[in-house]
Scaffold this motif. Structure first.
Motif, PDB file in Angstrom:
ATOM      1  N   UNK A 214     -67.053  73.239 129.498  1.00 54.46           N
ATOM      2  CA  UNK A 214     -67.664  73.557 130.780  1.00 54.46           C
ATOM      3  C   UNK A 214     -67.132  74.863 131.357  1.00 54.46           C
ATOM      4  N   UNK A 215     -67.904  75.432 132.254  1.00 55.04           N
ATOM      5  CA  UNK A 215     -67.550  76.698 132.870  1.00 55.04           C
ATOM      6  C   UNK A 215     -66.341  76.538 133.793  1.00 55.04           C
ATOM      7  N   UNK A 216     -65.507  77.567 133.898  1.00 53.56           N
ATOM      8  CA  UNK A 216     -64.446  77.529 134.910  1.00 53.56           C
ATOM      9  C   UNK A 216     -65.064  77.599 136.301  1.00 53.56           C
ATOM     10  N   UNK A 217     -64.332  77.225 137.322  1.00 55.10           N
ATOM     11  CA  UNK A 217     -64.887  77.291 138.676  1.00 55.10           C
ATOM     12  C   UNK A 217     -65.387  78.685 139.022  1.00 55.10           C
ATOM     13  N   UNK A 218     -66.444  78.732 139.785  1.00 51.51           N
ATOM     14  CA  UNK A 218     -67.022  80.021 140.168  1.00 51.51           C
ATOM     15  C   UNK A 218     -66.035  80.821 141.001  1.00 51.51           C
ATOM     16  N   UNK A 219     -66.163  82.132 140.925  1.00 52.07           N
ATOM     17  CA  UNK A 219     -65.403  83.085 141.744  1.00 52.07           C
ATOM     18  C   UNK A 219     -63.948  83.230 141.324  1.00 52.07           C
ATOM     19  N   UNK A 220     -63.557  82.665 140.195  1.00 52.52           N
ATOM     20  CA  UNK A 220     -62.213  82.942 139.698  1.00 52.52           C
ATOM     21  C   UNK A 220     -62.176  84.354 139.135  1.00 52.52           C
ATOM     22  N   UNK A 221     -61.035  85.013 139.281  1.00 53.23           N
ATOM     23  CA  UNK A 221     -60.869  86.308 138.641  1.00 53.23           C
ATOM     24  C   UNK A 221     -60.911  86.121 137.128  1.00 53.23           C
ATOM     25  N   UNK A 222     -61.432  87.116 136.380  1.00 52.51           N
ATOM     26  CA  UNK A 222     -61.609  86.932 134.934  1.00 52.51           C
ATOM     27  C   UNK A 222     -60.335  86.494 134.213  1.00 52.51           C
ATOM     28  N   UNK A 223     -59.202  87.106 134.533  1.00 51.45           N
ATOM     29  CA  UNK A 223     -57.961  86.729 133.853  1.00 51.45           C
ATOM     30  C   UNK A 223     -57.565  85.296 134.182  1.00 51.45           C
ATOM     31  N   UNK A 224     -57.808  84.876 135.417  1.00 51.07           N
ATOM     32  CA  UNK A 224     -57.460  83.515 135.808  1.00 51.07           C
ATOM     33  C   UNK A 224     -58.416  82.505 135.167  1.00 51.07           C
ATOM     34  N   UNK A 225     -59.698  82.876 135.058  1.00 50.26           N
ATOM     35  CA  UNK A 225     -60.645  81.987 134.390  1.00 50.26           C
ATOM     36  C   UNK A 225     -60.261  81.801 132.926  1.00 50.26           C
ATOM     37  N   UNK A 226     -59.804  82.863 132.285  1.00 46.18           N
ATOM     38  CA  UNK A 226     -59.351  82.788 130.895  1.00 46.18           C
ATOM     39  C   UNK A 226     -58.134  81.865 130.793  1.00 46.18           C
ATOM     40  N   UNK A 227     -57.170  82.040 131.699  1.00 45.78           N
ATOM     41  CA  UNK A 227     -55.986  81.176 131.691  1.00 45.78           C
ATOM     42  C   UNK A 227     -56.369  79.715 131.928  1.00 45.78           C
ATOM     43  N   UNK A 228     -57.348  79.497 132.798  1.00 46.65           N
ATOM     44  CA  UNK A 228     -57.799  78.136 133.100  1.00 46.65           C
ATOM     45  C   UNK A 228     -58.446  77.501 131.869  1.00 46.65           C
ATOM     46  N   UNK A 229     -59.310  78.245 131.180  1.00 40.38           N
ATOM     47  CA  UNK A 229     -59.954  77.723 129.978  1.00 40.38           C
ATOM     48  C   UNK A 229     -58.925  77.388 128.908  1.00 40.38           C
ATOM     49  N   UNK A 230     -57.967  78.277 128.715  1.00 40.36           N
ATOM     50  CA  UNK A 230     -56.947  78.033 127.696  1.00 40.36           C
ATOM     51  C   UNK A 230     -56.105  76.813 128.048  1.00 40.36           C
ATOM     52  N   UNK A 231     -55.711  76.711 129.320  1.00 38.88           N
ATOM     53  CA  UNK A 231     -54.847  75.605 129.725  1.00 38.88           C
ATOM     54  C   UNK A 231     -55.506  74.262 129.464  1.00 38.88           C
ATOM     55  N   UNK A 232     -56.840  74.175 129.640  1.00 35.05           N
ATOM     56  CA  UNK A 232     -57.535  72.915 129.366  1.00 35.05           C
ATOM     57  C   UNK A 232     -57.566  72.597 127.877  1.00 35.05           C
ATOM     58  N   UNK A 233     -57.287  73.601 127.043  1.00 34.17           N
ATOM     59  CA  UNK A 233     -57.370  73.415 125.593  1.00 34.17           C
ATOM     60  C   UNK A 233     -56.004  73.388 124.926  1.00 34.17           C
ATOM     61  N   UNK A 234     -54.936  73.297 125.739  1.00 31.74           N
ATOM     62  CA  UNK A 234     -53.593  73.207 125.175  1.00 31.74           C
ATOM     63  C   UNK A 234     -52.974  74.542 124.853  1.00 31.74           C
ATOM     64  N   UNK A 235     -53.504  75.634 125.416  1.00 31.85           N
ATOM     65  CA  UNK A 235     -52.952  76.965 125.181  1.00 31.85           C
ATOM     66  C   UNK A 235     -52.587  77.605 126.511  1.00 31.85           C
ATOM     67  N   UNK A 236     -51.668  78.556 126.465  1.00 28.21           N
ATOM     68  CA  UNK A 236     -51.296  79.306 127.653  1.00 28.21           C
ATOM     69  C   UNK A 236     -51.207  80.783 127.313  1.00 28.21           C
ATOM     70  N   UNK A 237     -51.756  81.635 128.197  1.00 32.53           N
ATOM     71  CA  UNK A 237     -51.519  83.066 128.052  1.00 32.53           C
ATOM     72  C   UNK A 237     -50.024  83.317 128.154  1.00 32.53           C
ATOM     73  N   UNK A 238     -49.428  82.731 129.161  1.00 30.60           N
ATOM     74  CA  UNK A 238     -47.978  82.656 129.312  1.00 30.60           C
ATOM     75  C   UNK A 238     -47.722  81.595 130.366  1.00 30.60           C
ATOM     76  N   UNK A 239     -46.478  81.349 130.664  1.00 31.00           N
ATOM     77  CA  UNK A 239     -46.140  80.279 131.604  1.00 31.00           C
ATOM     78  C   UNK A 239     -46.006  80.759 133.042  1.00 31.00           C
ATOM     79  N   UNK A 240     -45.984  82.071 133.280  1.00 30.04           N
ATOM     80  CA  UNK A 240     -45.516  82.535 134.584  1.00 30.04           C
ATOM     81  C   UNK A 240     -46.455  83.486 135.314  1.00 30.04           C
ATOM     82  N   UNK A 241     -47.430  84.108 134.652  1.00 31.71           N
ATOM     83  CA  UNK A 241     -48.203  85.136 135.349  1.00 31.71           C
ATOM     84  C   UNK A 241     -49.184  84.552 136.357  1.00 31.71           C
TER      85      UNK A 241
END
Length: 427
Positions: A214-241
């Protein structure tokens, strides 16, 4: 008829100065998928005479500015009736290679496309998560749109990127603590940056995650939407940004979050610390959410020791902010969101209201806007923002129309004492 006859006919036509007639006939046949239509050539007296020797004067149709039109069927018939006894298609093939019509090119391109999709499907790992995007490459969703663009630019590269994304999908971690994306990419693709958001395989992986989860919530910044998608799939861009500001998160077993709550101040929480956050159930207790760090800091300074939770999104939501709000909502808290009286503030409020059924606007009624805007010479709203506000419906529709009618935004900092009264009363 023989190939030699066709070659001789082509040489004779070129020797007679009719080479451009052959080129124009090829172009028209390829475009029209066959011997349909006419060719039009610029013809002087000598050219017209050479053409008349081939087809006869009666078949030549004179147009404007000395141009002559000749039906392709007549040219074909004249060649067949000549001493060479060959058709136009044979002459053109002998002159410059086989004639490839638009339909033939289209059929060949489709076959190449389908053959590549079959190769990709056969080479994908034997995993359902990889099989779905392999099939989606043919569709009209994010995967299909991305793949068609990539295929047009470089079919071989598109195939490599599709296989890399498929291997990544098949190898997604089953759960638990997120695997860092660079470490994961190095393991499955041999390059720690192969799955970055700006790289082709990473873009296709993002499209596949959007289709599957499913799509990330509307109006998220692109980098945050990417981090959100990854986090739901067991991945992280990093732990702190990706971070969120929070205070008074009582009832957590997380040692750092518990210590922060005990200290009473406001703290930035990174996404990694929120992955497994669980809060003690507090059905109906309010949790206050603001978008502005300055407003958040003012509320933290004045909040009582037993304050309800305070959260600051710092503008449009981050992946960390969503994770924290999910935890609060899951524990039964009644989220209260207050933001600026402008397009962004209402957009954030609307997005949160769609995500959290118990969320309510906080100090965002028309009377609150009037108080925040009183006595100010605020900047004039752009026409696009006013039009957007007039389209807002739901609980904030009346407020949006009031802002549009006044033609000026207002800001939450003007209401901080009202907000602080609410926080103290809830404590």
């Amino acid at each position: 008829m023989s190939g030699a006859d066709a070659r001789q006919a082509a040489l004779r036509l070129r020797a007679a100065g009719l080479g451009d007639l052959l080129a124009e006939a090829r172009r028209r046949i390829e475009a029209n998928d066959g011997l349909r239509g006419s060719v039009a050539v610029d013809a002087g007296a000598a050219y017209a005479a050479a053409l008349a020797d081939l087809v006869g004067w009666r078949r030549l149709r004179h147009g404007e500015r000395g141009r002559i039109r000749l039906p392709l069927a007549d040219l074909d018939a004249a060649l067949r009736a000549s001493a060479f006894a060959v058709g136009l298609l044979d002459v053109l093939a002998a002159d410059a290679g086989p004639v490839v019509t638009r339909r033939v090119r289209r059929d060949r391109a489709l076959e190449a496309w389908q053959a590549q999709l079959r190769r990709i499907a056969a080479a994908m790992p034997a995993d359902a998560r990889a099989a779905r995007p392999a099939a989606a490459l043919e569709g009209d969703g994010p995967c299909g749109r991305w793949y068609r663009r990539a295929y047009r630019e470089d079919p071989a590269a598109a195939e490599r990127h599709a296989l890399a994304a498929g291997r990544a999908l098949a190898a997604l971690p089953p759960g638990g603590r997120g695997v860092l994306l660079a470490v994961f990419a190095a393991a499955v693709a041999g390059d720690p940056h192969a799955l970055d958001r700006g790289r082709p395989a990473g873009a296709l992986l993002q499209a596949a995650l959007r289709e599957q989860a499913g799509e990330p919530p509307a109006d998220m910044r692109p980098a945050e939407a990417w981090a959100y998608l990854l986090a739901r799939s067991g991945l992280d861009v990093d732990d702190v940004s990706s971070t969120v500001l929070a205070a008074h998160l009582a009832g957590s077993a997380h040692p750092v979050v518990a210590s922060m709550a005990a200290a009473g101040g406001g703290w930035p929480l990174p996404l990694g610390a929120l992955r497994d956050l669980r809060l003690a159930p507090r059905p109906g207790r309010p949790a206050f959410v603001v978008e502005n760090p300055q407003v958040f800091a003012h509320l933290v300074r004045g909040a009582p020791a037993d304050s309800a939770p305070l959260v600051c999104t710092s503008g449009f939501l981050s992946a960390a902010a969503l994770r924290l709000l999910d935890a609060l909502d899951g524990a039964g808290y009644a989220l209260r969101y207050g933001g600026d009286f402008d397009r962004n503030g209402l957009a954030i409020a609307g997005g949160l209201a769609r995500r959290y059924a118990r969320l309510r606007p906080w100090r965002m009624a028309p009377r609150d806007y009037a108080e925040a805007a009183a006595g100010l010479a605020a900047p004039v709203l752009p026409d696009a923002d006013r039009a957007w506000l007039l389209g807002v419906e739901g609980p904030l529709g009346e407020t949006a129309r009031a802002i549009a009618a006044a033609g000026a935004p207002a800001y939450q900092e003007r209401l901080v004492e009202r907000l602080l009264e609410d926080v103290r009363a809830a404590g």
